[in-house]
Design a protein around this motif. Structure first.
Motif, PDB file in Angstrom:
ATOM      1  N   THR A   3      -9.591  58.803  24.453  1.00  0.00           N
ATOM      2  CA  THR A   3      -9.893  60.218  24.731  1.00  0.00           C
ATOM      3  C   THR A   3     -10.742  60.817  23.613  1.00  0.00           C
ATOM      4  OG1 THR A   3      -7.799  60.371  25.870  1.00  0.00           O
ATOM      5  CG2 THR A   3      -8.840  62.458  25.304  1.00  0.00           C
ATOM      6  N   LYS A   4     -10.441  60.438  22.397  1.00  0.00           N
ATOM      7  CA  LYS A   4     -11.215  60.966  21.257  1.00  0.00           C
ATOM      8  C   LYS A   4     -12.685  60.547  21.381  1.00  0.00           C
ATOM      9  CE  LYS A   4     -11.290  60.947  16.249  1.00  0.00           C
ATOM     10  NZ  LYS A   4     -11.079  60.068  15.122  1.00  0.00           N
ATOM     11  N   THR A  37      -6.189  53.913  35.429  1.00  0.00           N
ATOM     12  CA  THR A  37      -5.613  55.156  34.913  1.00  0.00           C
ATOM     13  C   THR A  37      -6.591  55.847  33.968  1.00  0.00           C
ATOM     14  OG1 THR A  37      -3.469  54.058  35.040  1.00  0.00           O
ATOM     15  CG2 THR A  37      -3.543  56.092  33.774  1.00  0.00           C
ATOM     16  N   LEU A  38      -7.223  55.052  33.109  1.00  0.00           N
ATOM     17  CA  LEU A  38      -8.184  55.641  32.162  1.00  0.00           C
ATOM     18  C   LEU A  38      -9.367  56.272  32.898  1.00  0.00           C
ATOM     19  CD1 LEU A  38      -8.443  53.018  29.268  1.00  0.00           C
ATOM     20  CD2 LEU A  38      -7.800  55.421  29.045  1.00  0.00           C
ATOM     21  N   ILE A  88     -10.417  60.102  32.550  1.00  0.00           N
ATOM     22  CA  ILE A  88     -11.725  60.514  31.987  1.00  0.00           C
ATOM     23  C   ILE A  88     -12.447  61.446  32.966  1.00  0.00           C
ATOM     24  CG2 ILE A  88     -14.039  59.706  31.308  1.00  0.00           C
ATOM     25  CD1 ILE A  88     -12.655  57.078  30.333  1.00  0.00           C
ATOM     26  N   LYS A  89     -12.399  61.081  34.240  1.00  0.00           N
ATOM     27  CA  LYS A  89     -13.081  61.895  35.260  1.00  0.00           C
ATOM     28  C   LYS A  89     -12.478  63.300  35.320  1.00  0.00           C
ATOM     29  CE  LYS A  89     -16.422  59.570  36.895  1.00  0.00           C
ATOM     30  NZ  LYS A  89     -17.775  60.109  36.915  1.00  0.00           N
ATOM     31  N   GLN A  90     -11.146  63.352  35.284  1.00  0.00           N
ATOM     32  CA  GLN A  90     -10.468  64.645  35.373  1.00  0.00           C
ATOM     33  C   GLN A  90     -10.722  65.472  34.114  1.00  0.00           C
ATOM     34  OE1 GLN A  90      -6.204  64.362  35.513  1.00  0.00           O
ATOM     35  NE2 GLN A  90      -6.074  65.962  37.053  1.00  0.00           N
ATOM     36  N   PHE A 132     -13.926  51.260  41.230  1.00  0.00           N
ATOM     37  CA  PHE A 132     -15.017  52.047  41.824  1.00  0.00           C
ATOM     38  C   PHE A 132     -14.454  53.354  42.402  1.00  0.00           C
ATOM     39  CE2 PHE A 132     -18.074  52.914  45.360  1.00  0.00           C
ATOM     40  CZ  PHE A 132     -19.227  53.013  44.610  1.00  0.00           C
ATOM     41  N   GLU A 133     -13.352  53.200  43.118  1.00  0.00           N
ATOM     42  CA  GLU A 133     -12.738  54.386  43.731  1.00  0.00           C
ATOM     43  C   GLU A 133     -12.149  55.325  42.680  1.00  0.00           C
ATOM     44  OE1 GLU A 133     -10.197  52.506  46.584  1.00  0.00           O
ATOM     45  OE2 GLU A 133     -11.971  51.892  47.741  1.00  0.00           O
ATOM     46  N   ALA A 134     -11.800  54.770  41.522  1.00  0.00           N
ATOM     47  CA  ALA A 134     -11.242  55.614  40.447  1.00  0.00           C
ATOM     48  C   ALA A 134     -12.338  56.318  39.639  1.00  0.00           C
ATOM     49  CB  ALA A 134     -10.380  54.758  39.527  1.00  0.00           C
TER      50      ALA A 134
END
Ligand code: SF4
Length: 363
Positions: free
Chosen positions: A90-91, A122-123, A127-129, A153-155
């Motif tokens: 995240t950093k 999950t990552l 990241i997208k959110q 791909f879907e994530a």
């Protein structure tokens, strides 16, 4: 030797193997300068002169494979293995996002466990959110099942890099163990699966490998065109003394020749495939501090500044003498921006910088 005077370079559609071998064999300064200038002009005309940044996050150096050229191959017991925590990822993502990089690349050694696949999924979602879908995401996590590629791909991943390292089966066999885990055919199948799923798909090769000829490299260029790739990352082969291929280091071309050959490959590829994304790889920077900028001036349009936390960066050395292992993301950024500015190169901030060549899932 074929001299490439200004008007002798052929248009992209007419390049055949003979013409490519001739370009890669240029050895006069002025001929190479002409080639690079033509490639730069082709890039500017087709996709503009901006360079797009991908913040590189070397997520994990754990790998189940044993490629003969790679410093983090699983048999190398001198490597301290790591996987970044959510907080560390995240950093790095935050840094790229706040500094308007437009995209990140999550790169790792190859692991095919369900746990690994789930962790990446999950990552990706987080990241997208977290970035309100403002960051584009490229993955470079090796060969995976079709299901895993689809899940990622879907994530939210929409680009994938899977380097073939050489398009020649015989040479591939010489630089990899001869077993099912390192199968040329499986690698090809994985690239094809990525295309079918709908990823912007990238591959690439090393330049200046032991046993490799200019003919092989011309074949690599034609291979990129044949498989209709959207992105390419090519770098000079740099030997690592803790690998089996190091035994052949006496037969290698001098570093300066490998560097020039890489720039010629980039330029020839730009003329052959004017609308794809081509990376100016960090390996070039090992040989010349301005290597990436020179690659951009020879036709590349992507740079991947390293965002990996400095505490582990030295443990991700596919080749030795990786540059900037003690520079944090802020220092890497300032140096890169200053170099690009000095070279008169414009940065496409806040843009995903997708490959113009990409037309959807049609391999
Ligand atoms: S090149 Fe990639 S797959 Fe091969 S050993 Fe290194 S990290 Fe693993």
């Amino acid at each position: 030797m074929v001299r490439a005077k200004k008007n002798e370079l052929k248009v992209a559609e007419k390049f055949d193997k003979k013409a490519l071998v001739a370009l890669l064999s240029l050895d006069k300064e002025e001929d190479m300068a002409t080639l690079f200038a033509r490639a730069y002009a082709a890039k500017t005309q087709c996709i503009g002169n901006s360079v797009y940044l991908r913040g590189l996050i070397e997520f994990s150096n754990i790998c189940t494979k044993n490629c003969y050229y790679c410093g983090i191959r699983c048999a190398n017991k001198n490597v301290i293995r790591y996987e970044l925590t959510d907080k560390e990822v995240t950093k790095a993502v935050d840094f790229a996002w706040k500094n308007r990089y437009g995209s990140v690349v999550l790169q790792s050694g190859e692991q095919q466990s369900a746990r690994f696949a789930q962790r990446i999924t999950t990552l990706l979602r987080s990241i997208k959110q977290h970035t309100h879908n403002e960051l584009g995401i490229t993955l470079s996590c090796g060969e995976q099942s079709v299901e895993t590629y689809k899940e990622w791909f879907e994530a939210g991943a929409h680009r994938y890099l899977l380097r073939i390292e050489t398009s020649g089966k015989d040479l591939y066999r010489k630089i990899h163990p001869d077993d099912l885990l390192h199968s040329f055919e499986k690698r090809m199948e994985a690239i094809c699966n990525l295309q079918k799923i709908g990823y912007q798909t990238g591959t690439g090769v090393m330049i200046g490998l032991p046993f490799q000829t200019v003919d092989d490299l011309a074949d690599d260029l034609l291979f990129f065109k044949k498989i209709n790739v959207d992105m390419v990352g090519m770098g000079p082969y740099l030997e690592h003394h803790e690998t089996p291929l190091y035994a052949h280091c006496q037969s290698l071309l001098p570093l300066s020749v490998r560097f020039e050959l890489t720039l010629k490959m980039i330029a020839a590829l730009r003329l052959l495939m004017p609308d794809i994304n081509i990376a100016a790889t960090t390996a070039l920077q090992v040989i010349d501090p301005m290597g990436r900028e020179k690659a951009v001036q020879a036709g590349a349009n992507i740079i991947m500044p390293n965002m990996t936390t400095v505490e582990v960066r030295s443990q991700y050395q596919i080749y030795e003498n990786k540059p900037g292992i003690y520079d944090d993301a802020e220092i890497s950024k300032s140096k890169l921006e200053a170099n690009l500015q000095q070279a008169g190169i414009e940065i496409g901030y806040n843009k995903w910088g997708d490959s113009k060549h990409f037309k959807g899932n049609s391999p």
